[in-house]
Design a protein around this motif. Sequence first.
Motif, PDB file in Angstrom:
ATOM      1  N   GLU A 131      -7.910  -4.143  -5.057  1.00  0.00           N
ATOM      2  CA  GLU A 131      -9.265  -4.304  -5.601  1.00  0.00           C
ATOM      3  C   GLU A 131      -9.645  -5.772  -5.652  1.00  0.00           C
ATOM      4  O   GLU A 131     -10.768  -6.164  -5.315  1.00  0.00           O
ATOM      5  CB  GLU A 131      -9.313  -3.707  -7.010  1.00  0.00           C
ATOM      6  CG  GLU A 131     -10.659  -3.826  -7.707  1.00  0.00           C
ATOM      7  CD  GLU A 131     -11.661  -2.827  -7.179  1.00  0.00           C
ATOM      8  OE1 GLU A 131     -12.864  -3.094  -7.325  1.00  0.00           O
ATOM      9  OE2 GLU A 131     -11.257  -1.792  -6.627  1.00  0.00           O
ATOM     10  N   GLN A 186      -7.578   4.413  -7.803  1.00  0.00           N
ATOM     11  CA  GLN A 186      -7.779   4.396  -6.360  1.00  0.00           C
ATOM     12  C   GLN A 186      -7.313   3.085  -5.727  1.00  0.00           C
ATOM     13  O   GLN A 186      -6.988   3.045  -4.541  1.00  0.00           O
ATOM     14  CB  GLN A 186      -9.266   4.597  -6.037  1.00  0.00           C
ATOM     15  CG  GLN A 186      -9.825   5.921  -6.519  1.00  0.00           C
ATOM     16  CD  GLN A 186      -9.176   7.109  -5.839  1.00  0.00           C
ATOM     17  OE1 GLN A 186      -9.057   7.144  -4.614  1.00  0.00           O
ATOM     18  NE2 GLN A 186      -8.753   8.087  -6.617  1.00  0.00           N
ATOM     19  N   ARG A 187      -7.290   2.009  -6.542  1.00  0.00           N
ATOM     20  CA  ARG A 187      -6.931   0.694  -6.048  1.00  0.00           C
ATOM     21  C   ARG A 187      -6.080  -0.041  -7.071  1.00  0.00           C
ATOM     22  O   ARG A 187      -6.004   0.376  -8.235  1.00  0.00           O
ATOM     23  CB  ARG A 187      -8.191  -0.134  -5.721  1.00  0.00           C
ATOM     24  CG  ARG A 187      -8.969   0.406  -4.535  1.00  0.00           C
ATOM     25  CD  ARG A 187     -10.176  -0.453  -4.213  1.00  0.00           C
ATOM     26  NE  ARG A 187     -10.798  -0.033  -2.966  1.00  0.00           N
ATOM     27  CZ  ARG A 187     -10.452  -0.451  -1.757  1.00  0.00           C
ATOM     28  NH1 ARG A 187      -9.481  -1.339  -1.633  1.00  0.00           N
ATOM     29  NH2 ARG A 187     -11.048  -0.010  -0.668  1.00  0.00           N
ATOM     30  N   TYR A 188      -5.481  -1.132  -6.649  1.00  0.00           N
ATOM     31  CA  TYR A 188      -4.604  -1.911  -7.517  1.00  0.00           C
ATOM     32  C   TYR A 188      -5.050  -3.363  -7.524  1.00  0.00           C
ATOM     33  O   TYR A 188      -5.804  -3.818  -6.652  1.00  0.00           O
ATOM     34  CB  TYR A 188      -3.153  -1.818  -7.042  1.00  0.00           C
ATOM     35  CG  TYR A 188      -2.947  -2.224  -5.598  1.00  0.00           C
ATOM     36  CD1 TYR A 188      -2.763  -3.560  -5.229  1.00  0.00           C
ATOM     37  CD2 TYR A 188      -2.947  -1.266  -4.578  1.00  0.00           C
ATOM     38  CE1 TYR A 188      -2.591  -3.932  -3.909  1.00  0.00           C
ATOM     39  CE2 TYR A 188      -2.779  -1.632  -3.250  1.00  0.00           C
ATOM     40  CZ  TYR A 188      -2.606  -2.956  -2.921  1.00  0.00           C
ATOM     41  OH  TYR A 188      -2.452  -3.332  -1.608  1.00  0.00           O
ATOM     42  N   ARG A 240     -13.206 -10.072   0.303  1.00  0.00           N
ATOM     43  CA  ARG A 240     -12.380  -9.552  -0.788  1.00  0.00           C
ATOM     44  C   ARG A 240     -12.369 -10.541  -1.956  1.00  0.00           C
ATOM     45  O   ARG A 240     -12.197 -11.744  -1.751  1.00  0.00           O
ATOM     46  CB  ARG A 240     -10.940  -9.327  -0.312  1.00  0.00           C
ATOM     47  CG  ARG A 240     -10.117  -8.499  -1.287  1.00  0.00           C
ATOM     48  CD  ARG A 240      -8.679  -8.386  -0.814  1.00  0.00           C
ATOM     49  NE  ARG A 240      -8.555  -7.760   0.487  1.00  0.00           N
ATOM     50  CZ  ARG A 240      -8.476  -6.454   0.684  1.00  0.00           C
ATOM     51  NH1 ARG A 240      -8.519  -5.634  -0.358  1.00  0.00           N
ATOM     52  NH2 ARG A 240      -8.344  -5.952   1.905  1.00  0.00           N
ATOM     53  N   ARG A 266       0.655   7.087  -6.515  1.00  0.00           N
ATOM     54  CA  ARG A 266      -0.472   8.019  -6.654  1.00  0.00           C
ATOM     55  C   ARG A 266      -0.046   9.453  -6.370  1.00  0.00           C
ATOM     56  O   ARG A 266      -0.343  10.369  -7.138  1.00  0.00           O
ATOM     57  CB  ARG A 266      -1.608   7.616  -5.709  1.00  0.00           C
ATOM     58  CG  ARG A 266      -2.457   6.466  -6.228  1.00  0.00           C
ATOM     59  CD  ARG A 266      -3.545   6.072  -5.241  1.00  0.00           C
ATOM     60  NE  ARG A 266      -4.164   7.192  -4.565  1.00  0.00           N
ATOM     61  CZ  ARG A 266      -5.106   7.967  -5.115  1.00  0.00           C
ATOM     62  NH1 ARG A 266      -5.521   7.737  -6.348  1.00  0.00           N
ATOM     63  NH2 ARG A 266      -5.624   8.960  -4.432  1.00  0.00           N
ATOM     64  N   ASP A 298       0.831  -1.208   0.000  1.00  0.00           N
ATOM     65  CA  ASP A 298       0.000   0.000   0.000  1.00  0.00           C
ATOM     66  C   ASP A 298       0.863   1.255   0.000  1.00  0.00           C
ATOM     67  O   ASP A 298       0.510   2.269  -0.607  1.00  0.00           O
ATOM     68  CB  ASP A 298      -0.917   0.012   1.223  1.00  0.00           C
ATOM     69  CG  ASP A 298      -2.284  -0.588   0.918  1.00  0.00           C
ATOM     70  OD1 ASP A 298      -2.394  -1.348  -0.073  1.00  0.00           O
ATOM     71  OD2 ASP A 298      -3.240  -0.316   1.672  1.00  0.00           O
ATOM     72  N   GLU A 310       0.586   4.211  -2.764  1.00  0.00           N
ATOM     73  CA  GLU A 310       0.311   5.609  -2.420  1.00  0.00           C
ATOM     74  C   GLU A 310       1.408   6.516  -2.938  1.00  0.00           C
ATOM     75  O   GLU A 310       1.151   7.661  -3.340  1.00  0.00           O
ATOM     76  CB  GLU A 310       0.131   5.763  -0.914  1.00  0.00           C
ATOM     77  CG  GLU A 310      -1.197   5.215  -0.408  1.00  0.00           C
ATOM     78  CD  GLU A 310      -2.376   5.824  -1.142  1.00  0.00           C
ATOM     79  OE1 GLU A 310      -2.459   7.067  -1.243  1.00  0.00           O
ATOM     80  OE2 GLU A 310      -3.218   5.058  -1.657  1.00  0.00           O
ATOM     81  N   ASP A 337      -7.579  -3.273   5.504  1.00  0.00           N
ATOM     82  CA  ASP A 337      -7.786  -2.032   4.755  1.00  0.00           C
ATOM     83  C   ASP A 337      -6.872  -1.908   3.541  1.00  0.00           C
ATOM     84  O   ASP A 337      -6.789  -0.828   2.942  1.00  0.00           O
ATOM     85  CB  ASP A 337      -7.573  -0.820   5.683  1.00  0.00           C
ATOM     86  CG  ASP A 337      -8.558  -0.812   6.848  1.00  0.00           C
ATOM     87  OD1 ASP A 337      -9.727  -1.186   6.629  1.00  0.00           O
ATOM     88  OD2 ASP A 337      -8.153  -0.446   7.967  1.00  0.00           O
ATOM     89  N   LYS A 358      -5.499  -1.725  -0.105  1.00  0.00           N
ATOM     90  CA  LYS A 358      -6.203  -1.140  -1.244  1.00  0.00           C
ATOM     91  C   LYS A 358      -6.224  -2.053  -2.475  1.00  0.00           C
ATOM     92  O   LYS A 358      -6.387  -1.561  -3.588  1.00  0.00           O
ATOM     93  CB  LYS A 358      -5.585   0.217  -1.584  1.00  0.00           C
ATOM     94  CG  LYS A 358      -5.863   1.276  -0.519  1.00  0.00           C
ATOM     95  CD  LYS A 358      -5.349   2.629  -0.926  1.00  0.00           C
ATOM     96  CE  LYS A 358      -5.874   3.713   0.024  1.00  0.00           C
ATOM     97  NZ  LYS A 358      -5.487   3.472   1.423  1.00  0.00           N
TER      98      LYS A 358
END
Length: 302
Positions: free
Chosen positions: A165, A138-140, A206, A130, A123, A127, A161, A163
Amino acid sequence: MRIIILGLCLLALLGHARAELPEGASELDFQRSDGERMALFTYRPAGAGLDAPVVIVLSGLLRNAATYRDVWREAADRYGYVVVAPRFSQRAYPGAEGYNLGRLNDPDGQPAPREKWAFTAIDELFEWLRSGGYTSRQRYYLYGNSAGCQFVHRMLTLLPDAKAEAAVCAAAGWWTLPDRHTPWPYGLADAPFEVGSKELSALFARPLLITVGAEDDAEATPPPRHSPGANAQGSDRRERAWFYYRHARREASELGLPFAWSFSRLPGVAHSGARTSRYAALQFDAFERLGRFEPERAPPQR
């Protein structure tokens, strides 16, 4: 005043352009929050914009991230992915404890802070991509093969949490079962960090595709771990993958939690990071288009 504003806008646009990932294969130097440096091997196909899907690729036992990046180039060109393969060095992340098991302990054997975990690097690097203007996603998507699959499923177990997808986890040698009765590292009892209802609920909800080659038997190289805890999961990667999936499905049912996982065996495939990579690429394309995996679909043949 208008000239100044236009000039600032032009500088912002130029800075944004400079941040774009180089087209083709490249290597980035990423620095974690604690100052530790990590090489990121990337590939951006021609025409891929900031909104292109990002696939983070975790290599196997050899930690040959550049090789895995190159394996994914054909799929990146086909589906328009940006591929990022981080290299977890043996120096910074020694042995199975440092990589497969996430470097959860410090060199003295005491629990390490989360920012030191190998798992939290994923993550963190996303970030960084990004904030640097390399992606607007927003996600990978997350893929791991063999030791990389061990990394992926434990990361998703401990980090509700994250990120990611969706994730494809291929051909782990052995697994950490998502229950709080089996002793660590084969289960979550007495784990270095507590896994509670929040973590298990997020894990089961998930989209996670567990896959293994139908020919990935006990003679495959490298051979899977043989210990009482690992052998209880089966004699080879095929049996162990199915055992893990069924165990998780049963655990979710007993806890009354939604279960979003899928499972597949790949016909004619032994222990092959290249073959499972092609399959994972196909599955991420399905997820982009449909919002779900299509585990029965076979990857394109060369």
